[in-house]
Motif scaffolding. Structure first.
Motif, short mmCIF file in Angstrom:
data_model
loop_
_atom_site.label_atom_id
_atom_site.label_comp_id
_atom_site.label_asym_id
_atom_site.label_seq_id
_atom_site.Cartn_x
_atom_site.Cartn_y
_atom_site.Cartn_z
N SER A 240 0.85 -1.18 0.00
CA SER A 240 0.00 0.00 0.00
C SER A 240 0.89 1.24 0.00
N PRO A 241 0.41 2.37 -0.47
CA PRO A 241 1.23 3.59 -0.46
C PRO A 241 1.79 3.92 0.91
N GLU A 242 0.98 3.77 1.96
CA GLU A 242 1.44 4.08 3.31
C GLU A 242 2.56 3.14 3.74
N MET A 243 2.38 1.83 3.49
CA MET A 243 3.41 0.88 3.89
C MET A 243 4.66 1.04 3.05
N GLN A 244 4.51 1.34 1.75
CA GLN A 244 5.68 1.54 0.91
C GLN A 244 6.49 2.73 1.39
N GLU A 245 5.81 3.79 1.79
CA GLU A 245 6.50 4.96 2.34
C GLU A 245 7.24 4.60 3.62
N THR A 246 6.57 3.82 4.48
CA THR A 246 7.19 3.40 5.73
C THR A 246 8.38 2.50 5.47
N PHE A 247 8.22 1.57 4.53
CA PHE A 247 9.28 0.63 4.20
C PHE A 247 10.50 1.36 3.64
N ASP A 248 10.28 2.30 2.76
CA ASP A 248 11.38 3.09 2.19
C ASP A 248 12.10 3.87 3.29
N PHE A 249 11.33 4.44 4.20
CA PHE A 249 11.93 5.18 5.32
C PHE A 249 12.74 4.23 6.20
N PHE A 250 12.18 3.05 6.47
CA PHE A 250 12.82 2.02 7.28
C PHE A 250 14.17 1.64 6.65
N HIS A 251 14.16 1.41 5.35
CA HIS A 251 15.37 1.03 4.62
C HIS A 251 16.44 2.13 4.73
N LYS A 252 16.03 3.37 4.53
CA LYS A 252 16.97 4.50 4.62
C LYS A 252 17.49 4.64 6.04
N TYR A 253 16.62 4.47 7.02
CA TYR A 253 17.02 4.57 8.43
C TYR A 253 18.09 3.54 8.77
N MET A 254 17.95 2.31 8.27
CA MET A 254 18.92 1.26 8.57
C MET A 254 20.28 1.59 7.97
N TYR A 255 20.30 2.17 6.78
CA TYR A 255 21.59 2.55 6.18
C TYR A 255 22.26 3.66 6.98
N GLU A 256 21.46 4.61 7.44
CA GLU A 256 22.04 5.75 8.15
C GLU A 256 22.47 5.39 9.57
N GLU A 257 21.69 4.55 10.24
CA GLU A 257 21.94 4.29 11.65
C GLU A 257 22.70 3.00 11.93
N VAL A 258 22.66 2.05 11.01
CA VAL A 258 23.29 0.75 11.26
C VAL A 258 24.37 0.42 10.24
N TYR A 259 24.01 0.36 8.97
CA TYR A 259 24.95 -0.12 7.96
C TYR A 259 26.15 0.81 7.79
N ARG A 260 25.99 2.09 8.18
CA ARG A 260 27.12 3.03 8.13
C ARG A 260 27.53 3.49 9.52
N ASN A 261 27.05 2.80 10.53
CA ASN A 261 27.35 3.18 11.91
C ASN A 261 28.81 2.89 12.23
N PRO A 262 29.57 3.89 12.73
CA PRO A 262 31.00 3.69 12.97
C PRO A 262 31.31 2.65 14.03
N ILE A 263 30.38 2.44 14.99
CA ILE A 263 30.61 1.41 16.01
C ILE A 263 30.39 0.03 15.42
N ALA A 264 29.27 -0.13 14.70
CA ALA A 264 28.97 -1.43 14.11
C ALA A 264 29.99 -1.81 13.05
N LYS A 265 30.54 -0.82 12.37
CA LYS A 265 31.44 -1.07 11.24
C LYS A 265 32.90 -0.76 11.56
N GLY A 266 33.21 -0.62 12.84
CA GLY A 266 34.54 -0.19 13.24
C GLY A 266 35.67 -1.10 12.81
N GLU A 267 35.40 -2.38 12.62
CA GLU A 267 36.45 -3.33 12.26
C GLU A 267 36.55 -3.57 10.76
N GLU A 268 35.66 -2.97 9.98
CA GLU A 268 35.60 -3.32 8.56
C GLU A 268 36.80 -2.82 7.75
N ASP A 269 37.49 -1.80 8.23
CA ASP A 269 38.66 -1.32 7.50
C ASP A 269 39.73 -2.39 7.39
#
Length: 334
Positions: A240-269
């Motif tokens: 649904s439009p509402e869920m798609q908007e939420t899902f897209d926001f959810f996806h963006k939130y995970m990239y900003e807060e988790v997948y690029r999080n310096p603590i979570a990714k501190g060992e990746e270098d």
């Protein structure tokens, strides 16, 4: 003669809707072979993937967190199993081919590197032609398994594996199901793992996600999947439009807060350094590659063989080989 495969194929004519893929309509395998009397072609694909070496190695490959302390964090294998269950649920509800969806889901990450997407980025930077895990997943089932003979999977399974990240206009509905379920699975279980790891606090999850999807992992998945199924009854998979908007926001939130999080990714270098040194070692000393990779080296070059070998390693095995090659053994004089 009693033939369960034929019975199942006949049943699929009524069980699977007009825009699903029936096993008897498959475009076939790269190398034709006699049909099984018991299983449909897609059921055989499921079994071939499940019994493959690359599938077993997924249990020791990173999903998001490198070397997490604790038994309940997802690995690449548990992610694959979660995607598979979601895909089968959606496929059954929409009268698609569950076996095809299962085969695609089980095989979609077989080409993933050690150390998760950090390993993929490292190999992509190191290997001149570039490296994408979805392309490697197809290569694994076509070229690497069974001592170089491949699994000889059906066309629909192979294309679903290849296109599971981005999709193409001519994807089967089953392939589209897996692509969507892959995203639904990873943003939800990665958030769950992030809360467990203390990277994100449950109370800090944005209100739009908690309101439209729920407070718990099971609630979020149920809400998204239910919305997807209800809104896909016309054959086009969509939310649904509402869920798609939420899902897209959810996806963006995970990239900003988790997948690029310096603590979570501190060992990746460190990952790029490990894989780069392994790659350079095997390219310069091809005799150190296992015998299984000789045919690749002879036909496609040592660089391709080195990438195939390294990408198939588990996290632990990559570090073991790194230690073996580059770290001096401890010795003493008595």
């Amino acid at each position: 003669m009693f033939c369960p495969r034929i019975e199942r194929e006949m049943a699929e004519r009524s069980l699977i809707c007009s825009y699903g893929v029936r096993a008897e309509e498959s475009k076939g395998r790269l190398t034709p072979e006699p049909e099984c009397n018991i299983r449909t072609c897609f059921q055989r694909d499921v079994d071939r993937i499940t019994h493959s070496k690359s599938f077993r190695r997924l249990k020791h490959k990173t999903q998001v967190f490198l070397q997490p302390v604790g038994d309940h964090y997802r690995t690449r294998l548990t992610h694959t199993l979660e995607v598979t269950r979601l895909a089968r649920t959606v496929a059954r509800a929409l009268h698609l081919n569950e076996d095809l969806a299962e085969a695609i889901a089980l095989g979609h990450d077989l080409g993933h590197t050690p150390f998760g997407h950090a390993g993929e980025r490292a190999l992509n930077a190191i290997y001149p032609p570039g490296f994408k895990h979805y392309e490697q997943s197809l290569r694994v089932v076509d070229r690497m398994e069974r001592d170089g003979r491949g699994l000889n999977l059906c066309y629909e399974t192979r294309m679903g594996i290849l296109h599971h990240t981005h999709g193409t206009p001519d994807d089967t509905r089953e392939a589209t199901t897996v692509r969507l379920c892959d995203r639904i699975a990873y943003i939800n279980h990665d958030l769950d793992d992030s809360i467990r790891a203390g990277i994100v606090r449950a109370e800090d999850v944005p209100e739009i996600i908690r309101r439209n999807c729920g407070e718990k992992n099971s609630q979020r998945i149920d809400s998204i999947l239910t919305d997807l199924i209800i809104n896909s009854s016309d054959g086009t998979l969509k939310m649904s439009p509402e869920m798609q908007e939420t899902f897209d926001f959810f996806h963006k939130y995970m990239y900003e807060e988790v997948y690029r999080n310096p603590i979570a990714k501190g060992e990746e270098d460190k990952v790029e350094g490990i894989l780069k040194m392994l790659y350079e070692h095997y390219v310069s000393k091809p005799d150190d590659l296992p015998e299984d990779f000789r045919s690749v080296m002879d036909t496609e070059g040592v660089e391709r063989a080195a990438v195939d070998y390294i990408s198939g390693m588990t996290d632990g095995y990559a570090m073991e080989k790194f230690d073996e090659i580059f770290i001096p053994f401890v010795w003493s004089v008595k």
